[in-house]
Design a protein around this motif. Structure first.
Motif, short mmCIF file in Angstrom:
data_model
loop_
_atom_site.label_atom_id
_atom_site.label_comp_id
_atom_site.label_asym_id
_atom_site.label_seq_id
_atom_site.Cartn_x
_atom_site.Cartn_y
_atom_site.Cartn_z
N LYS A 26 41.97 -5.08 19.14
CA LYS A 26 41.15 -6.27 19.37
C LYS A 26 41.99 -7.51 19.60
CE LYS A 26 37.02 -4.76 16.90
NZ LYS A 26 36.08 -5.04 15.79
N HIS A 27 43.07 -7.67 18.82
CA HIS A 27 43.92 -8.84 19.01
C HIS A 27 44.57 -8.80 20.38
CE1 HIS A 27 46.51 -12.20 18.05
NE2 HIS A 27 47.57 -11.47 18.36
N GLY A 28 45.01 -7.62 20.78
CA GLY A 28 45.61 -7.49 22.09
C GLY A 28 44.63 -7.80 23.20
N ARG A 29 43.38 -7.38 23.02
CA ARG A 29 42.35 -7.68 24.02
C ARG A 29 42.11 -9.18 24.11
NH1 ARG A 29 40.24 -7.08 28.82
NH2 ARG A 29 38.00 -7.54 28.90
N ARG A 30 42.15 -9.85 22.98
CA ARG A 30 41.99 -11.31 22.99
C ARG A 30 43.09 -11.97 23.82
NH1 ARG A 30 41.86 -13.80 17.21
NH2 ARG A 30 39.60 -13.53 17.28
N LEU A 62 36.82 -18.16 17.66
CA LEU A 62 35.73 -17.20 17.82
C LEU A 62 36.17 -15.81 17.38
CD1 LEU A 62 34.46 -18.51 21.24
CD2 LEU A 62 33.02 -18.29 19.21
N PRO A 63 35.25 -14.95 16.99
CA PRO A 63 35.63 -13.59 16.58
C PRO A 63 36.22 -12.81 17.75
CG PRO A 63 33.24 -13.79 16.74
CD PRO A 63 33.79 -15.17 16.87
N ALA A 64 36.99 -11.78 17.44
CA ALA A 64 37.66 -10.99 18.48
C ALA A 64 36.67 -10.37 19.46
CB ALA A 64 38.52 -9.90 17.84
N ARG A 65 35.46 -10.07 19.00
CA ARG A 65 34.49 -9.43 19.89
C ARG A 65 34.04 -10.37 21.01
NH1 ARG A 65 29.23 -10.83 18.61
NH2 ARG A 65 28.98 -11.90 16.61
N TYR A 66 34.24 -11.68 20.86
CA TYR A 66 33.95 -12.59 21.96
C TYR A 66 34.78 -12.21 23.18
CZ TYR A 66 33.97 -16.90 24.75
OH TYR A 66 33.88 -17.82 25.78
N GLN A 204 16.05 -10.81 27.03
CA GLN A 204 16.52 -9.55 27.59
C GLN A 204 17.89 -9.16 27.06
OE1 GLN A 204 14.49 -7.75 29.64
NE2 GLN A 204 12.98 -9.35 29.28
N GLU A 205 18.67 -10.15 26.68
CA GLU A 205 20.01 -9.90 26.14
C GLU A 205 20.39 -11.09 25.28
OE1 GLU A 205 23.93 -7.80 26.09
OE2 GLU A 205 21.82 -7.32 26.17
N ALA A 206 21.17 -10.85 24.23
CA ALA A 206 21.58 -11.95 23.36
C ALA A 206 22.94 -11.66 22.76
CB ALA A 206 20.55 -12.16 22.24
N HIS A 207 23.74 -12.70 22.62
CA HIS A 207 25.06 -12.61 21.99
C HIS A 207 25.21 -13.80 21.05
CE1 HIS A 207 26.71 -9.42 24.68
NE2 HIS A 207 25.80 -9.92 25.50
N ALA A 208 25.57 -13.55 19.81
CA ALA A 208 25.71 -14.62 18.82
C ALA A 208 27.10 -14.55 18.20
CB ALA A 208 24.64 -14.48 17.74
N PHE A 209 27.77 -15.69 18.16
CA PHE A 209 29.13 -15.76 17.62
C PHE A 209 29.24 -16.94 16.66
CE2 PHE A 209 29.27 -14.30 22.03
CZ PHE A 209 29.88 -13.06 21.90
N THR A 480 19.86 12.15 10.16
CA THR A 480 20.95 12.23 11.14
C THR A 480 22.31 11.83 10.58
OG1 THR A 480 20.62 9.95 11.89
CG2 THR A 480 19.33 11.68 12.99
N GLY A 481 22.32 11.02 9.52
CA GLY A 481 23.59 10.50 9.01
C GLY A 481 24.21 9.46 9.92
N LYS A 482 23.43 8.93 10.86
CA LYS A 482 23.94 7.95 11.82
C LYS A 482 23.35 6.57 11.56
CE LYS A 482 24.51 11.35 15.56
NZ LYS A 482 24.12 11.69 16.96
N ILE A 483 24.07 5.55 12.03
CA ILE A 483 23.55 4.19 11.98
C ILE A 483 22.54 4.03 13.12
CG2 ILE A 483 24.15 1.75 12.27
CD1 ILE A 483 26.85 2.41 10.99
N PRO A 484 21.38 3.46 12.86
CA PRO A 484 20.37 3.31 13.92
C PRO A 484 20.90 2.51 15.11
CG PRO A 484 19.44 2.82 11.76
CD PRO A 484 20.91 2.94 11.57
N TYR A 485 20.64 3.01 16.30
CA TYR A 485 21.04 2.34 17.55
C TYR A 485 22.53 1.99 17.52
CZ TYR A 485 16.03 1.39 16.85
OH TYR A 485 14.70 1.49 16.54
N GLU A 486 23.36 2.95 17.17
CA GLU A 486 24.77 2.65 16.92
C GLU A 486 25.51 2.16 18.16
OE1 GLU A 486 26.83 6.18 15.67
OE2 GLU A 486 25.65 7.47 16.98
N TYR A 487 25.00 2.44 19.35
CA TYR A 487 25.68 2.00 20.57
C TYR A 487 25.16 0.65 21.08
CZ TYR A 487 27.48 6.73 20.57
OH TYR A 487 28.11 7.90 20.20
N LEU A 488 24.27 0.04 20.33
CA LEU A 488 23.76 -1.29 20.66
C LEU A 488 24.15 -2.26 19.57
CD1 LEU A 488 20.10 -0.40 21.78
CD2 LEU A 488 22.06 -0.83 23.27
N THR A 489 24.31 -3.53 19.92
CA THR A 489 24.47 -4.55 18.89
C THR A 489 23.13 -4.71 18.19
OG1 THR A 489 23.81 -6.41 20.28
CG2 THR A 489 26.14 -5.74 20.36
N PRO A 490 23.11 -5.30 16.99
CA PRO A 490 21.82 -5.51 16.32
C PRO A 490 20.81 -6.27 17.17
CG PRO A 490 23.60 -5.85 14.76
CD PRO A 490 24.25 -5.67 16.11
#
Length: 568
Positions: A26-30, A62-66, A204-209, A480-490
């Motif tokens: 993540k740091h390298g991506r930043r 900002l967080p690395a995911r930005y 339709q889409e949202a990003h919060a940082f 399932t032992g999985k996190i709901p909608y694991e491939y989507l952000t909350p």
């Protein structure tokens, strides 16, 4: 209180990120995104060293995911985000706001037919590729999830196997992108999404940082506003935002614990939290008898410790003094008020509380088995079918008891389900729980998006059936032992649940009765969802079928213990 500027580290040069190949962490991506944005800006204008420092400070705060999410090809968008966050430092300019029309696009092959069903959709031939679109793409438009949630498929998208038209088409849809920058605070995201909904906008889409120095950058892609009146939309947004802020300030300044009780927007008491009482019980903890041991967990507003009280093993929930606010006092008082009234085998036992600031503590029995969430996702353990039914019954019994006492939990999820030494599952964490009013209907969004009912996400009135929806997501998680909608952000998950009606995929080998129960419990219409008393009856019948009454319970205990031993 003024917020200090973030420390600006010296910006890395391009050679730092590229000398040894592309960095994947993540740091390298930043660093990579910073350098790419800087290179694009340099190609069109002369960049000063001071600007380079400021740009790096922007990425640093900002967080690395930005950096992971932002479209680096849109360097000007990064500069806009930087400008808005700087403007937000000035109280007179909050919220800093940007509104523009963007084009959400998807390239496909083949014949699209004569027309598109959606009037907002446009078809561009191969001679008009994305870089020639009228509107720019969203700042975070590279996400495949945006295509999934933001584009509606028309009949023309479906092609037969013998389709011979291999021409390239671009399907695009104009939308508005709204970017807010302001001081971060609890429930800000809820306030913004509610504001957009009141204006008739569909997210339709949202990003919060959240920045490291106390600000928030929130980006929404929305439909529902005429494309030719962007300036009017910006004016309406600012008017609505300031109106909501004024109402919040009015409530906070005029309410008090004595006049409003725990349910109002209480101002911060000077000495202690006032909690309604009937005089029949005493919950105040004697601090001299409370002993702290190790810290078990930390959250944004407090910490959880293991300790002892009168030689009893306890969990101590501590509210951090620096996080205390009127809302925090209200939620704390509400949690104590509810917990002191409930006594059930499947609800975490309440020992007492300290309500005299700065020491705000809630003390409960210590649950040595940990949370169901940790069991599933940190210990990577799984449940057999008899165990799943038993756990689901424990949850249902606890929730049925709460609902019978007019208590809506509002944040039912595996992290709030704890196990004692006998592996009995108990409902915990009543920080956002509420007692139903006489109408039985609640408003205002609370809870956790991945487990949240659609009516709560949409800020519509809701009742105890919202907990039933959350239970369905928990039951799926057990299966399932999985996190709901694991491939989507909350946020993406919330948008999908509301806009597209998505639900987690039920495994093919799931017991038919559990499939039916899941589908009933997460039904879009709350009236179609069963009560927990009905859920219990279904599970009790199933328990006899799968053997959890006697032998199943023994297997349950053995399975848990052996799994725990394997993970220690």
């Amino acid at each position: 209180m003024a917020v200090e500027d973030p420390p600006a580290a010296p910006p890395p040069r391009q050679s730092e990120a590229g000398a040894g190949g592309r960095r994947t962490d993540k740091h390298g991506r930043r660093l990579e995104v910073y350098n790419e944005v800087l290179a694009r800006l340099r190609s069109s204008a002369e960049i000063s060293p001071a600007f380079e420092d400021a740009l790096w400070a922007h990425f640093h705060r900002l967080p690395a995911r930005y950096a992971l999410d932002v479209n680096a090809e849109r360097a000007d968008d990064v500069v806009t985000h930087q400008r808005l966050l700087e403007e937000a430092r000035d109280p007179e300019r909050r919220p800093a706001l940007s509104v523009r029309v963007v084009q959400v696009s998807r390239i496909i092959d083949g014949d699209m037919g004569d027309s598109l069903d959606n009037p907002d959709m446009e078809m561009v031939t191969s001679n008009h590729l994305p870089n020639q679109l009228i509107h720019p793409p969203p700042a975070f438009g590279s996400s495949s999830n945006l295509e999934l949630l933001g584009l509606e498929t028309s009949e023309g998208d479906v092609r037969s196997a013998d389709d011979t038209d291999h021409s390239v088409h671009l399907i695009s849809r104009p939308m508005h992108e709204i970017t807010f920058a302001t001081v971060d605070k609890p429930k800000l995201l809820s306030q913004l999404t509610s504001l957009l909904a009141e204006l008739g906008l569909d997210i339709q889409e949202a990003h919060a940082f959240s920045t490291i120095d106390g600000y928030s950058l929130d980006v929404f892609v929305v439909t529902g506003w005429h494309l030719g009146s962007t300036e009017q939309l910006q004016v309406k947004l600012l008017q609505k935002f300031h109106k909501v802020e004024a109402q919040a300030c009015s409530v906070s300044s005029t309410s008090s614990p004595s006049s409003e009780g725990w349910g109002g927007g209480a101002s911060v008491p000077s000495t202690s939290v006032e909690i309604p009482t009937d005089g029949a019980d005493i919950w105040e903890i004697d601090l001299k008898l409370l002993k702290f041991a190790n810290k078990v967990a930390s959250g944004s507003n407090g910490d959880l410790y293991r300790g002892s009280y009168c030689s009893q093993d306890v969990a101590i929930k501590v509210v951090r003094p620096e996080r205390i606010s009127a809302d925090m006092y209200r939620d704390f008082a509400q949690e104590v008020y509810i917990m002191r009234k409930v006594r059930h085998r499947n609800v975490v036992p309440f020992i007492g509380a300290c309500t005299r600031q700065p020491n705000l503590y809630i003390v409960t029995d210590f649950m040595s088995g940990g949370s169901v969430y940790d069991y599933l996702h940190k210990k990577n353990s799984t449940f057999k079918l008899p165990e799943i039914v038993k756990v689901a019954m424990d949850i249902s019994k606890g929730m049925n008891y709460l609902h019978q006492n007019n208590i809506i939990h509002r944040d039912l999820k595996t992290a709030n389900l704890l196990m004692d030494e006998n592996k009995v599952v108990k409902v915990a964490d009543f920080g956002v729980a509420r007692v139903k009013d006489q109408s039985g209907v609640m408003t205002a969004e609370t809870g956790t998006y991945r487990w949240m009912a659609p009516e709560v996400i949409e800020h519509k009135p809701y009742d105890h059936k919202a907990d039933v929806f959350s239970f369905a997501i928990v039951l799926w998680e057990l299966l399932t032992g999985k996190i709901p909608y694991e491939y989507l952000t909350p946020l993406q998950a919330a948008i999908g649940v509301v806009q597209k009606g998505i639900r987690p995929t039920i495994p093919k080998d799931t017991h038919p009765k559990l499939v039916d129960l899941l589908q009933k419990c997460w039904h879009r219409d709350p009236a179609e969802r069963p009560d927990f008393s009905e859920i219990l009856e279904i599970l009790q019948r199933l328990s006899k079928e799968v053997g959890t009454d006697t032998e199943g319970r023994h297997k349950m205990k053995t399975g848990f213990l052996s799994a725990l031993k394997r993970n220690h």
